[in-house]
Design an enzyme around this catalytic site. Structure first.
Site, PDB file in Angstrom:
ATOM      1  N   MET A  42      29.190  46.725  32.310  1.00  7.16           N
ATOM      2  CA  MET A  42      29.383  48.058  32.930  1.00  7.16           C
ATOM      3  C   MET A  42      29.285  49.248  31.649  1.00  7.16           C
ATOM      4  SD  MET A  42      32.760  47.201  35.263  1.00  7.16           S
ATOM      5  CE  MET A  42      32.486  45.897  36.316  1.00  7.16           C
ATOM      6  N   HIS A  71      25.258  40.652  35.474  1.00  5.29           N
ATOM      7  CA  HIS A  71      25.145  41.609  36.520  1.00  5.29           C
ATOM      8  C   HIS A  71      25.270  43.005  35.916  1.00  5.29           C
ATOM      9  CE1 HIS A  71      27.465  43.470  40.152  1.00  5.29           C
ATOM     10  NE2 HIS A  71      26.270  44.176  39.901  1.00  5.29           N
ATOM     11  N   MET A  73      25.602  46.546  35.665  1.00 10.01           N
ATOM     12  CA  MET A  73      25.968  47.941  36.279  1.00 10.01           C
ATOM     13  C   MET A  73      25.660  49.193  35.211  1.00 10.01           C
ATOM     14  SD  MET A  73      29.098  46.196  38.209  1.00 10.01           S
ATOM     15  CE  MET A  73      29.135  44.884  37.079  1.00 10.01           C
TER      16      MET A  73
END
Ligand code: DX5
Ligand code: ZN
Length: 227
Positions: A42, A71, A73
């Site tokens: 993130m 992932h 983001m």
């Protein structure tokens, strides 16, 4: 094993793990039957939170042979694909909402010989995937708005999941469907019934209402439908 005999995979999200004892957590999760490690990256821009950099992937790769399911983001995405791939990511999943040239970003991932995934926020329609099916190894259906663990499961993406399951099965595509956000022993059955192959689980696995042990992790993993 859920209906249709699909092999369920569990991917604990380390965002919720005890970060001061990460190697121990990974060792216990592995003994408890975790299939993948889900690492949420993130940037405080695409999502209102900050988490890990590619060094985390390098350190995890040094102590674990489990697939590292990264992932991303972050926005823009392209500038970071090389470093996460070189650090040892097994799969890089990007958000189409994070950039303009998704096909090119997926190609950049595939050029490293690793898996390429596309994550859809709850508000992003499934149509985004249709023109990219030949580029994808995985589609990640978000059942929370990205940025934090421990959020409440959003049910509306289940329709998207069913649509995607039907599309993949009709075309017999080698694409896995992963679901991420608010997964626990209550929400997992509907998600599996709707056609998921992989469940990302954060707070449900790591909640410390019990002393941490392989047995506790194993019972939580098995409570999600993984036999
Ligand atoms: C949210 C992340 C999820 C989250 C899952 O932006 O992508 O992977 O860590 O955590 P839980 O299972 O607690 O919702
Ligand atoms: Zn995630």
């Amino acid at each position: 094993m859920p209906k249709n005999g699909r092999h369920v995979r569990i991917a604990p999200s380390l965002l919720a793990a005890d970060l001061l004892n990460l190697q121990k957590e990974i060792e216990m999760l592995t003994s408890a039957g975790a299939d993948w490690i889900h690492l949420d990256i993130m940037d405080g821009h695409f999502v209102p939170n900050l988490s890990f950099g590619s060094d985390f992937v390098r350190h995890i790769r040094a102590v674990s042979s489990l697939p590292i399911d990264v992932h991303l983001m972050i926005a823009p995405t392209d500038a970071f694909i090389d470093q996460f791939a070189i650090a040892g990511a097994s799969c890089l999943t990007i958000h189409p909402e994070a950039g303009y040239h998704t096909h090119r970003s997926l190609q950049k991932i595939k050029d490293h010989g690793i898996k390429a995934g596309l994550a859809l926020n709850p508000g992003t329609p499934i149509q985004v995937v249709v023109s990219l099916l030949d580029m994808l190894d995985l589609v990640l259906i978000m059942t929370v708005n990205p940025g934090f663990g421990g959020q409440k499961f959003i049910t509306s993406p289940l329709e998207k999941l069913k649509e995607l399951r039907a599309l993949i099965d009709a075309k017999n595509l080698p694409i896995l469907i992963e679901v991420d956000g608010g997964i626990n022993d209550q929400t997992a059955p509907d998600v599996l019934k709707a056609g998921a192959d992989v469940l990302v689980v954060g707070n449900y696995i790591f909640s410390k209402d019990h002393p941490v042990s392989v047995q506790v992790y194993r019972s939580r993993i098995e409570s999600l439908g993984k036999k």
